[in-house]
Design a protein around this motif. Sequence first.
Motif, mmCIF file in Angstrom:
data_model
loop_
_atom_site.group_PDB
_atom_site.id
_atom_site.type_symbol
_atom_site.label_atom_id
_atom_site.label_comp_id
_atom_site.label_asym_id
_atom_site.label_seq_id
_atom_site.Cartn_x
_atom_site.Cartn_y
_atom_site.Cartn_z
ATOM 1 N N ASN A 23 0.852 -1.187 0.000
ATOM 2 C CA ASN A 23 0.000 0.000 0.000
ATOM 3 C C ASN A 23 0.887 1.236 0.000
ATOM 4 N N ASN A 24 0.774 2.048 -1.055
ATOM 5 C CA ASN A 24 1.576 3.270 -1.163
ATOM 6 C C ASN A 24 0.778 4.533 -0.837
ATOM 7 N N TYR A 59 1.414 -8.205 3.658
ATOM 8 C CA TYR A 59 1.045 -6.796 3.471
ATOM 9 C C TYR A 59 2.183 -5.905 3.941
ATOM 10 N N ARG A 60 2.455 -4.879 3.143
ATOM 11 C CA ARG A 60 3.458 -3.880 3.511
ATOM 12 C C ARG A 60 2.886 -2.490 3.265
ATOM 13 N N PHE A 61 3.263 -1.557 4.109
ATOM 14 C CA PHE A 61 2.778 -0.176 4.025
ATOM 15 C C PHE A 61 3.974 0.730 3.788
ATOM 16 N N VAL A 62 4.048 1.299 2.581
ATOM 17 C CA VAL A 62 5.112 2.238 2.218
ATOM 18 C C VAL A 62 4.414 3.495 1.698
ATOM 19 N N PRO A 63 3.926 4.345 2.620
ATOM 20 C CA PRO A 63 3.154 5.521 2.216
ATOM 21 C C PRO A 63 4.014 6.599 1.565
ATOM 22 N N VAL A 64 3.491 7.136 0.462
ATOM 23 C CA VAL A 64 4.172 8.200 -0.271
ATOM 24 C C VAL A 64 3.113 9.220 -0.681
ATOM 25 N N VAL A 65 3.343 10.476 -0.354
ATOM 26 C CA VAL A 65 2.419 11.541 -0.734
ATOM 27 C C VAL A 65 2.478 11.728 -2.244
ATOM 28 N N GLN A 77 12.809 2.530 0.577
ATOM 29 C CA GLN A 77 11.836 1.763 1.373
ATOM 30 C C GLN A 77 11.023 0.832 0.480
ATOM 31 N N PHE A 78 10.637 1.322 -0.688
ATOM 32 C CA PHE A 78 9.863 0.507 -1.609
ATOM 33 C C PHE A 78 10.716 -0.657 -2.130
#
Length: 144
Positions: free
Chosen positions: A33-34, A60-66, A77-78
């Motif tokens: 999830n980005n 599941y992985r969470f790599v948030p990017v605006v 990180q991605f």
Amino acid sequence: MFKKLADGFYVAAQLQPDDFAEAKALGIKTVINNRPDGEATDQLPDALARAEAELAGLAYRFVPVVSGGIFPDHVAQFAEAVDASEGPILAYCRSGTRSTNLWALQAARHLAPDEIIEAAAGAGYDVSGLRPMLDQISATHKHK
């Protein structure tokens, strides 16, 4: 709905609860999830997306990017999430563009820029604006 960028790697727009089971049925093993929490009222927050993925039997992985704000640490990180995950992988954001850009930048460690641009275009995404960065990353890694 899921667009193939490379063997074992897909992108998608915002997932809904039923999409996790569909991804599992198609052979996806990991979801990334980005999308940062709170970006829109209609999105699944990280905790709910994680629960849906786990319920479907997906990692599941969470790599948030605006949106519009991809920086080198995001790419690192991605890439780390991709390298540490079992494929096939499905990455998602609002439209799939952010996830495609992240994929392109980390893929330059292994693929030539022309291949990346062509693969993204085949899935309906234009990453040609990333060409200078793709060239730089590719030259640094020399496709080891």
